[in-house]
Design an enzyme around this catalytic site. Structure first.
Site, mmCIF file in Angstrom:
data_model
loop_
_atom_site.group_PDB
_atom_site.id
_atom_site.type_symbol
_atom_site.label_atom_id
_atom_site.label_comp_id
_atom_site.label_asym_id
_atom_site.label_seq_id
_atom_site.Cartn_x
_atom_site.Cartn_y
_atom_site.Cartn_z
ATOM 1 C CE LYS A 1 -3.855 -0.634 -0.123
ATOM 2 N NZ LYS A 1 -4.940 -0.980 0.753
ATOM 3 C CB CYS B 1 42.151 15.491 6.033
ATOM 4 S SG CYS B 1 41.986 17.239 5.613
ATOM 5 N N GLY C 1 43.696 13.674 10.401
ATOM 6 C CA GLY C 1 44.543 12.591 10.897
ATOM 7 C C GLY C 1 46.014 12.816 10.578
ATOM 8 C CG HIS D 1 39.857 13.994 2.265
ATOM 9 N ND1 HIS D 1 39.428 13.488 3.475
ATOM 10 C CD2 HIS D 1 39.929 15.332 2.419
ATOM 11 C CE1 HIS D 1 39.246 14.487 4.319
ATOM 12 N NE2 HIS D 1 39.536 15.622 3.709
ATOM 13 C CD GLU E 1 39.053 10.057 2.548
ATOM 14 O OE1 GLU E 1 40.290 9.918 2.426
ATOM 15 O OE2 GLU E 1 38.539 10.918 3.293
HETATM 16 N N1 GLN Z 1 39.802 20.604 10.318
HETATM 17 C C1 GLN Z 1 40.926 20.493 9.473
HETATM 18 C C2 GLN Z 1 41.056 21.667 8.527
HETATM 19 O O1 GLN Z 1 40.116 22.372 8.312
HETATM 20 C C3 GLN Z 1 40.927 19.180 8.709
HETATM 21 C C4 GLN Z 1 39.811 19.068 7.721
HETATM 22 C C5 GLN Z 1 39.554 17.656 7.298
HETATM 23 O O2 GLN Z 1 39.953 16.721 7.934
HETATM 24 N N2 GLN Z 1 38.826 17.489 6.210
HETATM 25 O O3 GLN Z 1 42.105 21.896 7.974
#
Ligand code: GLN
Length: 540
Positions: free
Chosen positions: A189, A386, A388, A515, A517
């Site tokens: 439905k 990033c 990290g 990034h 990923e």
């Molecule tokens: N906060 C951090 C910056 O602005 C890292 C950004 C992120 O990890 N995408 O540079």
């Protein structure tokens, strides 16, 4: 020939409309056609960049720097193509363009109205995207669910485009059929209502993809067909399955690409899903595990846990694990735990590798830094993405270079040792509250230093990767950190910005300002994830 396939959702969100759309593209691409994919989001934000990931999942970044919905990542991964900015739009971006044109006399004195000018702008963008890609097929996913006030203008665009090109436009409804546990029977439905709502927008679906926990039986197919005014063979069963990589294969079992080609009057070509079959088989059968911990904070939504915030990271880990014929097991670790209880750090030893992904702001930050230190000291393979990477540099400065007050100015503006700091243009943007679309965004080149682990992983010297950050490694500290053993393995050639760092005498400790990923694909796993997971397997 350009054929347009609109995809809308019925009944509720979160039933895998993005993956279904990507899979429609995949089955057509596998038959030798050129496919591109468009996502329309109904919100007023001009892009996804200003939203918290717990609001709307991951912010996916395109080469051109557009901050988009995570579905764009699904399309890129399934179709193995880089999508241009024109393939993404929101209510906000469409209105912004129309208003801008009106202010510039672009409508030549006409009264500019919501209908037809907004849908016409949408159609114009769809056609531009089609011709830019020289695509045979264009999938256009309309975000949200039919019946919602805010996607009506996009349905109107679909209706108008169908009127303009009656033989070239097709409409697919991805609907949901609940099986309430107390009743134990699949209910049609809500889908019938969804189709009626679509009808009231002047659109009749050509195909229904029926998402449900179980496969559709013939009785349900009959019911939907009769009540929704369609043929039974146009109702495709899409039950829950183990891995998203099975979705295109499952669609093909029901002959979806044949059906689409027949309806759009396109001569069929031979199917080639070989790579994809191998991938799905690995995903299904890999038995030996590799266990990766992700230390983050964007997990919670009310009482529920949402891993969508890190979707591309998860996918990249999976791709790398499948490359090594392993079963990926991903553990969620809330960084704040380590702030409350230092002893919890030793739980990291349960993992074969640890990732600190991208992030913003102060919540959980000391927990992340402690986790990084633990991985460095205990030789646990570490990949920083990033934030990290930035925090790995802060950690190194604090505990190896004798700067206990080292920090990023994102958290402590007055730190005497700003290892990570804002660039000049970023200072200006923040001063004027220009937050939207002003980070360092999109693809930039990075030159790798020969002999480093990073250079070996990529196997070439010049790479290009996607960015999304405001802060950078502060070059004033470069000499000190390098003197103490930090290896800078990749640098942006135009501006001499640090892009990748790594450590010697550690099985794998690498972190990137970009990034990676966003560039990992199911069949061609990303080199950094591939090497990270390899180190994790060796540790195991
Ligand atoms: N906060 C951090 C910056 O602005 C890292 C950004 C992120 O990890 N995408 O540079």
């Amino acid at each position: 020939m350009a054929k347009y396939i609109f995809v809308a959702g019925g009944v509720m969100s979160g039933v895998g409309k993005g993956v279904a759309t990507a899979s429609i593209g995949k089955v057509l691409q596998s038959r030798g056609f050129k496919v591109t994919a468009i996502k329309i989001d109904p919100y007023v934000n001009v892009d996804a960049g200003t939203m918290n990931p717990t609001e709307h999942g991951e912010v996916f970044v395109l080469d051109e720097g557009t901050e988009t919905d995570q579905d764009m990542g699904n399309y890129e991964r399934f179709l193995d193509i880089d999508l241009p900015a024109i393939n993404y739009m929101t209510t906000g971006s469409v209105y912004e363009a129309v208003i801008h044109r009106e202010r510039n006399m672009g409508y030549g004195g006409k009264c500019v109205e919501v209908v037809p000018h907004i849908p016409l702008e949408v159609i114009d963008r769809i056609e531009k995207a089609a011709s830019k890609a020289r695509a045979d097929f264009i999938t256009i996913e309309i975000g949200g669910t039919v019946g919602e006030y805010q996607n009506v203008l996009f349905l109107e665009a679909a209706r108008m485009l169908r009127l303009k090109k009656p033989n070239d436009v097709l409409f697919v409804l991805v609907s949901y059929l609940p099986i309430p546990s107390k009743i134990g029977e699949m209910k049609t439905k809500p889908t019938q209502y969804a189709v009626r709502t679509l009808n009231s927008a002047g659109v009749q679906p050509d195909i229904i993809l029926a998402r449900s926990a179980a496969a559709l039986d013939s009785k349900r197919k009959e019911k939907i067909a009769l009540n929704c005014n369609m043929r039974q063979e146009d109702v495709i069963s899409a039950p829950d399955i183990e891995t998203i990589y099975e979705v295109p294969l499952n669609f093909e079992k029901d002959g979806l690409s044949d059906l689409l080609l027949k309806k759009l009057k396109v001569r069929p070509r031979k199917n080639n899903l070989y790579d994809w079959r191998v991938l799905a088989k690995t995903a299904r059968t890999a038995a030996k595990e590799v266990k990766i911990g992700i230390v983050g904070k964007y997990f919670g939504t009310g009482d529920f846990v949402l891993s969508d915030s890190y979707l591309s990271v998860i996918e990249a880990v999976k791709h790398a694990a499948f490359f090594h014929k392993r079963k990926p097991v991903i553990g969620w670790i809330n960084a704040e735990e380590f702030e409350k209880n230092v002893k919890a750090l030793k739980n990291l030893k349960e993992y074969d590798g640890v990732i600190v992904p991208g992030g913003f702001g102060s919540r959980g930050i000391e927990g992340k830094i402690s986790a990084i230190r633990f991985c460095r000291e205990n030789k646990i393979p570490y990949l920083g993405l990033c934030y990290g990477m930035q925090l790995a540099c802060v950690e190194f400065a604090r505990h190896i270079c004798g700067l206990p007050d080292a920090h990023t100015t994102e958290i402590n503006k007055d730190t005497p040792n700003p290892i990570i700091d804002l660039m000049l243009e970023q200072k200006a943007a923040l001063k004027d509250n220009r937050y939207g679309g002003t980070m360092r965004l999109g693809a930039y080149y990075c030159r790798l230093i020969p002999g480093t682990k990073a250079a070996k992983a990529y196997g070439r010297e010049l790479i290009s990767e996607r960015h999304r950050h405001r802060y950078e490694f502060n070059n004033e500290y470069r000499e000190l950190l390098v003197k103490n053993g930090l290896v800078i393995s990749g640098v942006n050639p135009e501006r001499d910005l640090v892009e990748i760092i790594e450590l010697k005498n550690h099985p794998f400790f690498m972190a990137a300002q970009f990034h990676p990923e966003f560039r990992s694909r199911p069949i061609t796993s990303h080199p950094l994830f591939r090497e990270f997971v390899k180190a994790a397997i060796i540790k195991k």
